[in-house]
Design a protein around this motif. Structure first.
Motif, PDB file in Angstrom:
ATOM      1  N   GLY A 132       0.738  -1.317   0.201  1.00 39.03           N
ATOM      2  CA  GLY A 132       0.400  -0.035  -0.606  1.00 39.03           C
ATOM      3  C   GLY A 132       1.412   1.386  -0.250  1.00 39.03           C
ATOM      4  N   ARG A 133       1.771   0.889  -0.471  1.00 38.71           N
ATOM      5  CA  ARG A 133       3.048   1.880  -0.704  1.00 38.71           C
ATOM      6  C   ARG A 133       3.515   2.517  -2.392  1.00 38.71           C
ATOM      7  NH1 ARG A 133       4.326   3.475   4.460  1.00 38.71           N
ATOM      8  NH2 ARG A 133       5.980   5.476   3.744  1.00 38.71           N
ATOM      9  N   GLU A 134       4.106   3.861  -2.085  1.00 40.27           N
ATOM     10  CA  GLU A 134       4.637   4.434  -3.352  1.00 40.27           C
ATOM     11  C   GLU A 134       5.752   4.470  -3.894  1.00 40.27           C
ATOM     12  OE1 GLU A 134       0.862   6.030  -5.145  1.00 40.27           O
ATOM     13  OE2 GLU A 134       1.403   8.110  -4.181  1.00 40.27           O
ATOM     14  N   PRO A 135       6.444   5.125  -4.439  1.00 42.64           N
ATOM     15  CA  PRO A 135       7.615   5.937  -4.531  1.00 42.64           C
ATOM     16  C   PRO A 135       7.206   6.741  -4.710  1.00 42.64           C
ATOM     17  CG  PRO A 135       7.668   4.609  -6.923  1.00 42.64           C
ATOM     18  CD  PRO A 135       6.490   4.112  -5.962  1.00 42.64           C
ATOM     19  N   HIS A 136       8.537   7.910  -5.401  1.00 45.32           N
ATOM     20  CA  HIS A 136       8.842   9.216  -5.013  1.00 45.32           C
ATOM     21  C   HIS A 136       7.782  10.108  -6.767  1.00 45.32           C
ATOM     22  CE1 HIS A 136      10.275  12.924  -7.252  1.00 45.32           C
ATOM     23  NE2 HIS A 136      10.489  13.349  -6.055  1.00 45.32           N
ATOM     24  N   SER A 137       7.805   9.015  -7.338  1.00 42.89           N
ATOM     25  CA  SER A 137       7.385   9.378  -8.219  1.00 42.89           C
ATOM     26  C   SER A 137       6.659   8.245  -9.401  1.00 42.89           C
ATOM     27  CB  SER A 137       8.280   9.826  -9.952  1.00 42.89           C
ATOM     28  OG  SER A 137       7.619  10.139 -11.047  1.00 42.89           O
ATOM     29  N   VAL A 138       5.584   8.481  -9.583  1.00 45.80           N
ATOM     30  CA  VAL A 138       4.702   7.230  -9.832  1.00 45.80           C
ATOM     31  C   VAL A 138       3.846   7.867 -11.814  1.00 45.80           C
ATOM     32  CG1 VAL A 138       3.964   6.807  -7.881  1.00 45.80           C
ATOM     33  CG2 VAL A 138       2.926   8.102  -8.636  1.00 45.80           C
ATOM     34  N   ILE A 139       4.241   8.793 -12.362  1.00 48.99           N
ATOM     35  CA  ILE A 139       3.814   8.949 -13.022  1.00 48.99           C
ATOM     36  C   ILE A 139       4.773   9.441 -14.572  1.00 48.99           C
ATOM     37  CG2 ILE A 139       3.089  11.318 -12.489  1.00 48.99           C
ATOM     38  CD1 ILE A 139       0.283  11.090 -14.657  1.00 48.99           C
ATOM     39  N   GLY A 140       4.581   9.607 -15.106  1.00 46.10           N
ATOM     40  CA  GLY A 140       5.946  10.061 -16.371  1.00 46.10           C
ATOM     41  C   GLY A 140       6.795   8.953 -17.072  1.00 46.10           C
ATOM     42  N   SER A 141       7.673   9.685 -16.449  1.00 46.59           N
ATOM     43  CA  SER A 141       9.080   8.842 -16.658  1.00 46.59           C
ATOM     44  C   SER A 141       9.295   6.824 -16.189  1.00 46.59           C
ATOM     45  CB  SER A 141      10.468   9.257 -15.421  1.00 46.59           C
ATOM     46  OG  SER A 141      10.691  10.696 -16.280  1.00 46.59           O
ATOM     47  N   SER A 142       8.757   6.464 -15.075  1.00 49.92           N
ATOM     48  CA  SER A 142       8.035   5.429 -14.955  1.00 49.92           C
ATOM     49  C   SER A 142       7.402   4.356 -15.977  1.00 49.92           C
ATOM     50  CB  SER A 142       6.810   5.867 -13.653  1.00 49.92           C
ATOM     51  OG  SER A 142       5.835   5.888 -13.967  1.00 49.92           O
ATOM     52  N   CYS A 143       6.519   5.087 -16.892  1.00 50.61           N
ATOM     53  CA  CYS A 143       5.992   4.842 -18.069  1.00 50.61           C
ATOM     54  C   CYS A 143       6.985   4.106 -19.131  1.00 50.61           C
ATOM     55  CB  CYS A 143       4.963   5.612 -18.573  1.00 50.61           C
ATOM     56  SG  CYS A 143       3.440   5.861 -17.681  1.00 50.61           S
ATOM     57  N   ILE A 144       8.608   5.483 -19.531  1.00 53.39           N
ATOM     58  CA  ILE A 144       9.720   4.654 -19.986  1.00 53.39           C
ATOM     59  C   ILE A 144       9.576   3.801 -19.312  1.00 53.39           C
ATOM     60  CG2 ILE A 144       8.129   6.249 -21.708  1.00 53.39           C
ATOM     61  CD1 ILE A 144      10.454   8.313 -21.633  1.00 53.39           C
ATOM     62  N   GLY A 145      10.017   3.861 -18.627  1.00 55.14           N
ATOM     63  CA  GLY A 145      10.892   2.970 -17.346  1.00 55.14           C
ATOM     64  C   GLY A 145      12.341   3.018 -17.720  1.00 55.14           C
ATOM     65  N   ALA A 146      12.146   4.396 -16.785  1.00 61.35           N
ATOM     66  CA  ALA A 146      13.227   4.888 -16.753  1.00 61.35           C
ATOM     67  C   ALA A 146      13.800   4.544 -15.085  1.00 61.35           C
ATOM     68  CB  ALA A 146      13.257   6.889 -16.131  1.00 61.35           C
ATOM     69  N   SER A 147      14.828   5.197 -14.417  1.00 62.56           N
ATOM     70  CA  SER A 147      15.329   4.325 -13.279  1.00 62.56           C
ATOM     71  C   SER A 147      15.466   5.150 -12.020  1.00 62.56           C
ATOM     72  CB  SER A 147      16.713   3.711 -13.522  1.00 62.56           C
ATOM     73  OG  SER A 147      17.894   5.671 -13.597  1.00 62.56           O
ATOM     74  N   GLN A 317      -3.453  13.524 -31.441  1.00 60.18           N
ATOM     75  CA  GLN A 317      -2.949  12.667 -32.924  1.00 60.18           C
ATOM     76  C   GLN A 317      -1.597  12.060 -32.421  1.00 60.18           C
ATOM     77  OE1 GLN A 317      -3.248  15.713 -35.849  1.00 60.18           O
ATOM     78  NE2 GLN A 317      -3.390  13.904 -37.143  1.00 60.18           N
ATOM     79  N   TYR A 318      -0.860  12.518 -31.871  1.00 57.70           N
ATOM     80  CA  TYR A 318       0.771  12.395 -32.299  1.00 57.70           C
ATOM     81  C   TYR A 318       1.678  10.981 -31.131  1.00 57.70           C
ATOM     82  CZ  TYR A 318       0.782  14.744 -36.428  1.00 57.70           C
ATOM     83  OH  TYR A 318       0.465  15.241 -37.535  1.00 57.70           O
ATOM     84  N   GLY A 319       0.376  11.323 -29.426  1.00 53.32           N
ATOM     85  CA  GLY A 319       0.237  10.450 -28.589  1.00 53.32           C
ATOM     86  C   GLY A 319      -0.253   9.159 -28.140  1.00 53.32           C
ATOM     87  N   LYS A 320      -0.501   9.006 -29.650  1.00 52.86           N
ATOM     88  CA  LYS A 320      -2.310   8.066 -29.433  1.00 52.86           C
ATOM     89  C   LYS A 320      -1.611   6.307 -29.035  1.00 52.86           C
ATOM     90  CE  LYS A 320      -5.640   8.299 -31.647  1.00 52.86           C
ATOM     91  NZ  LYS A 320      -6.967   8.345 -33.287  1.00 52.86           N
ATOM     92  N   ASP A 321      -0.509   5.922 -29.703  1.00 49.78           N
ATOM     93  CA  ASP A 321       0.096   5.178 -29.629  1.00 49.78           C
ATOM     94  C   ASP A 321       0.484   4.730 -28.344  1.00 49.78           C
ATOM     95  OD1 ASP A 321       2.242   6.856 -30.413  1.00 49.78           O
ATOM     96  OD2 ASP A 321       3.236   5.142 -30.867  1.00 49.78           O
ATOM     97  N   THR A 322       1.605   5.564 -27.074  1.00 53.30           N
ATOM     98  CA  THR A 322       1.447   5.367 -26.414  1.00 53.30           C
ATOM     99  C   THR A 322       0.907   5.303 -25.828  1.00 53.30           C
ATOM    100  OG1 THR A 322       3.854   6.971 -26.590  1.00 53.30           O
ATOM    101  CG2 THR A 322       3.160   6.958 -23.934  1.00 53.30           C
ATOM    102  N   PHE A 323      -0.165   6.385 -25.579  1.00 58.53           N
ATOM    103  CA  PHE A 323      -1.783   5.758 -24.620  1.00 58.53           C
ATOM    104  C   PHE A 323      -1.924   4.705 -24.997  1.00 58.53           C
ATOM    105  CE2 PHE A 323      -6.162   5.956 -24.070  1.00 58.53           C
ATOM    106  CZ  PHE A 323      -5.623   7.309 -23.119  1.00 58.53           C
ATOM    107  N   LEU A 324      -2.218   4.314 -25.915  1.00 60.03           N
ATOM    108  CA  LEU A 324      -2.871   2.584 -26.458  1.00 60.03           C
ATOM    109  C   LEU A 324      -2.070   1.790 -26.074  1.00 60.03           C
ATOM    110  CD1 LEU A 324      -4.460   3.605 -29.692  1.00 60.03           C
ATOM    111  CD2 LEU A 324      -5.779   3.753 -27.342  1.00 60.03           C
ATOM    112  N   VAL A 325      -0.859   1.678 -25.879  1.00 60.32           N
ATOM    113  CA  VAL A 325       0.294   0.298 -25.704  1.00 60.32           C
ATOM    114  C   VAL A 325      -0.616   0.552 -24.008  1.00 60.32           C
ATOM    115  CG1 VAL A 325       2.113   0.204 -24.997  1.00 60.32           C
ATOM    116  CG2 VAL A 325       1.576   0.345 -27.197  1.00 60.32           C
ATOM    117  N   ILE A 326       0.381   2.084 -23.003  1.00 58.01           N
ATOM    118  CA  ILE A 326       0.052   1.830 -21.502  1.00 58.01           C
ATOM    119  C   ILE A 326      -1.256   1.511 -21.473  1.00 58.01           C
ATOM    120  CG2 ILE A 326       0.071   3.559 -19.542  1.00 58.01           C
ATOM    121  CD1 ILE A 326       2.023   4.988 -20.986  1.00 58.01           C
TER     122      ILE A 326
END
Length: 570
Positions: A132-147, A317-326
Motif C-alpha cells: 500500500g505504498r508508492e515511490p517518489h514518482s508514479v507518473i511520466g518517466s515510470s511509463c518509459i522505464g526510467a531508472s 493525434q501524435y501521442g495516441k500509440d503511447t496512450f493505447l499501449v499503456i
C-alpha cells in the motif's frame, strides 16, 4: 593518453563481464549512445556489468586506462545527459549501462527502499504496491522505464505536488579523485563491511540485518521541506529547479559525475483520491484555483497538471500509440516497445532512412478514432486552458465546494468531477503529450526543422504565466506545446520549428526572454548537453569530479581532462 591500448582495455573489460556484454559495433551500441530525444556520439565500447562488483571492476579498468566513463541507466533523459555529445572529447569513452543490475530492497518495513543501478521506477512501484505504498514518482518517466538512480542524479521533479525533486543524502558511490585514484564511499547508513568487494557483494545479496540499518543521524532520504515550500505562493522565487544549491548533495543532482551503486529513499503511503477536470478561456481562473488549493485545503493537492489546447490536440493525434499501449498493456510493456522501435529505426538508418518506425506507426494511428472520453473532448472544444487536479479524499469536499462557488456565474470556465476512468485517462493523456512533438517532427520532416524543448520554473508568485512571443518568433514556429506541473509552476514548452529556422538560435532567444521573466531553467530534466550549467551547478560538478573523468562536458562544461587546466593557462 594512457599507455594501455584499446585492445588491452577491451580484453580487460571482456574478462570482467564476458564477451557478450562488451559491445563495440555501431549497430549494437546505437540504442545506448543515442539519446531518447537528443544526443549522440562515438564510444570505444558499451559495457553491461551484471553485478555491483562487476560495475566496480569495469570502472577500475576504465579509470586506470585513462578513459572517460559515462554511466547510463535507462537512457530515457530528454536533454542527452547520459550519452556522448559529439566526438570532440580528448579521450575515448567507455559507456557503462547498468540495466542488468536490477534490485529493490525494502527496509524499515517498506517505509524506505535501497535501489540498485538498474532498478526502474516501474519495478519499484510494483514492489511497493502490496504494501500500500508508492515511490517518489508514479507518473511520466515510470511509463518509459526510467531508472530510480537516474531520477536522483538529475533531481527529477515529477507530477506529485507534495514531494518535489527526487532527493537523498544516503547513497553508495565511487568517486574519481584529482590524482585519478578511485574511492568507494558508503553513505547509505548501512553497515556492509570495509573493502569495496565486501561492501558491494553484501549489498547485492541483501546480506545485512535491520540492526545494521541506521536511522539516526544518517541524513535525509527525501526533501521533506518541499510541501511547505510549494505552499508559499507569494514567494518571489521558483519552487524547484535543477541548479538550486539547496538540493545538490553528493548523488543528488550529480548528473553522472559520480558512479552510483545504490541510493536509499523514502516511500509514501498510497491515498484514495479523486480527479477534477477544469477548463477555462481566462488564465486568471487557473491562477486563482492554484493559489486557493495550495493554501486552503486540509492537505496539499496530489497533482495539478496543465494542458494547453494545442498540446491537447498534438498529444491526441501524435501521442495516441503511447496512450493505447499503456492503457491496454500497462507500463511494464512500454520499455520493450521503445527498444523494438529503436532496433527498427537503427536498421533503416543504415540505408539513410530516418524515422521509418514513427511514420509507419502514425499512419496506423491516424486510422483509429479518438481514444479520449467524450467530456474531455467537449472541454477541448470549449476551452483553451485545461487543468487536471487530483486531491486526496480528505480534501474532496473542500475542492468541490470551492470550484462550484468559483465558477458559479462565470462564463470563462467550468469543471467536472471525473469518474475513475476519466481521471485515469486524463492523466495518461497528459503523459502522452510529452513525446508527441517528437512524433510530429518525424511525421513532418519536410516542413519541420527541429524541436526546441524547454522546461522552465516560474516564480511562485508569478501571475503572468502565459507566454507571449514577439511576432517574428511566432512566424518561425509551426506549433507551441505548453503543458506542465501547474501547482509547482513548472512548465514544459515544446516549439516545433519551421524548416530553415536555426533551432539553436531560437533556443538562445528563448533563454533571453526567460531571463527577462526571471524564470529558472531547466526545472527538472537537468542541463544535459542542451543547457549551460550555471556557476553553482558547474562548481558542484567540479567538486564531485576534479579530474573530469566522468561524463565530461555536461552542461557545456569542459570535456578535457582536469577541466582543461593543462591547456587554458590556469
Amino acid at each position: 593518453m594512457s599507455t594501455i591500448s584499446r585492445d588491452a582495455l577491451l580484453a580487460s573489460l571482456r574478462e570482467v563481464v564476458g564477451n557478450d556484454h562488451v559491445l563495440t559495433d555501431e549497430q549494437s551500441t546505437r540504442r545506448f549512445r543515442k539519446g531518447h530525444r537528443t544526443g549522440d556520439g562515438g564510444v570505444l565500447a558499451v559495457v553491461r556489468p551484471g553485478s555491483l562488483l562487476e560495475q566496480w571492476r569495469v570502472l577500475q579498468a576504465a579509470v586506470a586506462a585513462d578513459r572517460i566513463v559515462i554511466m547510463q541507466a535507462a537512457n530515457t533523459g530528454l536533454t542527452g545527459g547520459s550519452t556522448p555529445d559529439g566526438n570532440n572529447y580528448d579521450r575515448e569513452i567507455v559507456l557503462v549501462s547498468t540495466l542488468r543490475i536490477t534490485g529493490v530492497q525494502l527496509i524499515n518495513d517498506g517505509q524506505q527502499v535501497v535501489c540498485l543501478p538498474g532498478a526502474t521506477l516501474d519495478r519499484l512501484e510494483q514492489a511497493l504496491a502490496p504494501l500500500g505504498r508508492e515511490p517518489h514518482s508514479v507518473i511520466g518517466s515510470s511509463c518509459i522505464g526510467a531508472s530510480v538512480l537516474g531520477g536522483v542524479c538529475n533531481n527529477s521533479g515529477g507530477a506529485l505536488v507534495r514531494r518535489g525533486p527526487a532527493y537523498t543524502e544516503l547513497a553508495l558511490y565511487a568517486q574519481v579523485q584529482a590524482d585519478g585514484s578511485l574511492e568507494l564511499v558508503n553513505h547509505l547508513g548501512i553497515e556492509l563491511g570495509d573493502s569495496p568487494e565486501e561492501i558491494l557483494t553484501r549489498l547485492q545479496k541483501g546480506e545485512y540485518t535491520p540492526q545494521q540499518v541506521s536511522n539516526e543521524g544518517t541524513g535525509k532520504a527525501s526533501d521533506a521541506r518541499y510541501g511547505e515550500h510549494v505552499r508559499d505562493v507569494d514567494a518571489d522565487t521558483p519552487a524547484r529547479f535543477n541548479a538550486d544549491p539547496s538540493r545538490l548533495f553528493e548523488a543528488s543532482g550529480s548528473a553522472g559525475k559520480l558512479c552510483l551503486f545504490a541510493v536509499r529513499l523514502d516511500t509514501y503511503a498510497k491515498e484514495a483520491s479523486s480527479v477534477f477536470y477544469i477548463g477555462s478561456n481566462d488564465p486568471h481562473d487557473l491562477t486563482e484555483v492554484r493559489r486557493h488549493l495550495l493554501t486552503h485545503l486540509p492537505s496539499l493537492p496530489i497533482a495539478g497538471e496543465y494542458i494547453h489546447r494545442t498540446a491537447f490536440d498534438i498529444g491526441e493525434q501524435y501521442g495516441k500509440d503511447t496512450f493505447l499501449v499503456i492503457d491496454r498493456f500497462g507500463t511494464a510493456k512500454v520499455p520493450a516497445a521503445f527498444a523494438l522501435k529503436s532496433r527498427v529505426d537503427g536498421f533503416f538508418e543504415r540505408f539513410g532512412l530516418r524515422g521509418v518506425a514513427d511514420r509507419a506507426i502514425q499512419v496506423l494511428m491516424n486510422l483509429l478514432p479518438s481514444h479520449l472520453p467524450p467530456r474531455m473532448r467537449e472541454y477541448r472544444d470549449r476551452f483553451e486552458h485545461h487543468l487536471l487536479v487530483r486531491v486526496s479524499n480528505d480534501s474532496l469536499a473542500a475542492t468541490q465546494d470551492f470550484l462550484a462557488e468559483y465558477f458559479a456565474g462565470r462564463s470563462s470556465g467550468a469543471f467536472f468531477a471525473c469518474d475513475a476512468e476519466e481521471g485515469r485517462k486524463a492523466f495518461l493523456h497528459r503523459f502522452a503529450i510529452a513525446g508527441a512533438a517528437i512524433r510530429y517532427r518525424e511525421a513532418h520532416r519536410s516542413s519541420v526543422e527541429d524541436i526546441v524543448a524547454l522546461d522552465i520554473a516560474l516564480r511562485r508568485n508569478d501571475r503572468d504565466w502565459v507566454e507571449t512571443l514577439p511576432a517574428e518568433m511566432e512566424q518561425q514556429i509551426i506549433h507551441k506545446l505548453y503543458y506542465g506541473h501547474f501547482f509547482c509552476h513548472v512548465f514544459h514548452q515544446d516549439y516545433i520549428i519551421r524548416k530553415g529556422v536555426d533551432p539553436l538560435a531560437m533556443e538562445h532567444r528563448m533563454w533571453t526572454l526567460l531571463d527577462e521573466r526571471r524564470a529558472e531553467y531547466p526545472a527538472e530534466h537537468n542541463v544535459g548537453h542542451l543547457y549551460v550549467a550555471k556557476p553553482a551547478l558547474a562548481g558542484f560538478y567540479r567538486e564531485l569530479d576534479p579530474s573530469n573523468a566522468l561524463n565530461p562536458g555536461i552542461g557545456h562544461t569542459s570535456k578535457q581532462k582536469h577541466w582543461g587546466e593543462c591547456c587554458d593557462g590556469h
